[in-house]
Design an enzyme around this catalytic site. Sequence first.
Site, PDB file in Angstrom:
ATOM      1  N   ILE A  17       0.942  -1.153   0.124  1.00 49.56           N
ATOM      2  CA  ILE A  17      -0.159  -0.195  -0.063  1.00 49.56           C
ATOM      3  C   ILE A  17       0.748   1.141  -0.097  1.00 49.56           C
ATOM      4  O   ILE A  17       0.565   2.270  -0.863  1.00 49.56           O
ATOM      5  CB  ILE A  17      -1.004   0.107   1.130  1.00 49.56           C
ATOM      6  N   ASN A  87       2.125   4.795   7.268  1.00 56.11           N
ATOM      7  CA  ASN A  87       1.692   3.598   6.718  1.00 56.11           C
ATOM      8  C   ASN A  87       2.542   2.304   7.144  1.00 56.11           C
ATOM      9  O   ASN A  87       2.015   1.329   7.207  1.00 56.11           O
ATOM     10  CB  ASN A  87       1.874   3.670   4.980  1.00 56.11           C
ATOM     11  N   TYR A 151      -2.224  -6.624  16.770  1.00 56.90           N
ATOM     12  CA  TYR A 151      -2.177  -5.848  15.315  1.00 56.90           C
ATOM     13  C   TYR A 151      -3.547  -5.013  15.484  1.00 56.90           C
ATOM     14  O   TYR A 151      -3.431  -3.593  15.340  1.00 56.90           O
ATOM     15  CB  TYR A 151      -2.138  -6.609  14.093  1.00 56.90           C
ATOM     16  N   LYS A 155      -4.157  -0.862  15.997  1.00 60.67           N
ATOM     17  CA  LYS A 155      -4.974   0.071  14.862  1.00 60.67           C
ATOM     18  C   LYS A 155      -6.058   0.550  15.605  1.00 60.67           C
ATOM     19  O   LYS A 155      -6.427   1.735  15.200  1.00 60.67           O
ATOM     20  CB  LYS A 155      -5.390  -0.751  13.761  1.00 60.67           C
ATOM     21  N   THR A 187      -1.701  -7.423  -0.889  1.00 56.91           N
ATOM     22  CA  THR A 187      -0.208  -6.761  -1.009  1.00 56.91           C
ATOM     23  C   THR A 187       0.767  -8.068  -1.099  1.00 56.91           C
ATOM     24  O   THR A 187       0.354  -9.163  -0.782  1.00 56.91           O
ATOM     25  CB  THR A 187       0.162  -6.058   0.372  1.00 56.91           C
TER      26      THR A 187
END
Length: 258
Positions: A17, A87, A151, A155, A187
């Site tokens: 990304i 990012n 994770y 976030k 990705t």
Amino acid sequence: MRLNNKVIIVTGSCTGIGKAIALRCVAEGASVVVHGLEQDLGEAVINEIEKDKGVLQIEEITNEGAPERLVELAVKTFGKLDAVVNNAAMILSSNMETTDLAFLRKVLDVNTVAPFALIKAAFPYLAKEGGCVLNIGSVNAWSGEPNLFAYSVSKGALMTMTRNLGDTLFRESGVRVNQINPGWVLTETEIQRKRSQGLKDDWYKDISSVYAPAGRILWPSEIAAAAIYWLANESGPISGQVVDLEQYPLIGRNPPKN
């Protein structure tokens, strides 16, 4: 040219990304600082960029002084700084049993603390230019997959930070802070991650409509296209907002029964 003459730092932009966002920014007229951990991949990105429109920094974002060095590189190379795209992230499987405190702290350090450190380092220059920050979150911020515990927590914290700074910084200085939450994106990292979990190499060609009504998952270029709006002047005074980028509603949707 929606980003004409803007200077933008994109962390984690050697692949996925981040790479797609960096390339799209240049296509829209910006100069970019490409950042990541892989020297060869970073150089490959720079080679795709118009001459004198990109500069590369290879360094772990959590290193002491790394955010300041990124900002210094941008200003030294291009003379100013208009925007930051946070990012860079660790995407590793974990649940309560497999997550010890050291692992959780590491994920938070990369995914939440480092973005804050970069915003803080960049703020004086962003304020001078009336610039902006775009945080790249995840739809997992809302609750998270069972095996993406650390994770998802990181976030969720990033999303709260976006809401807070998007209000306070804009009121104080005109610096906007917004966030996009991508869903499932094809990705390089995701391809490798699924392969390591035992899926066949072309797993992404046969995904249940429960998770991909379109018959495929998202492409990095589609996330990059959405990112441009938030980096461009056309998003005006909008700040402190979080937008999910997925092909179905995450909240209030019950998967159909088999």
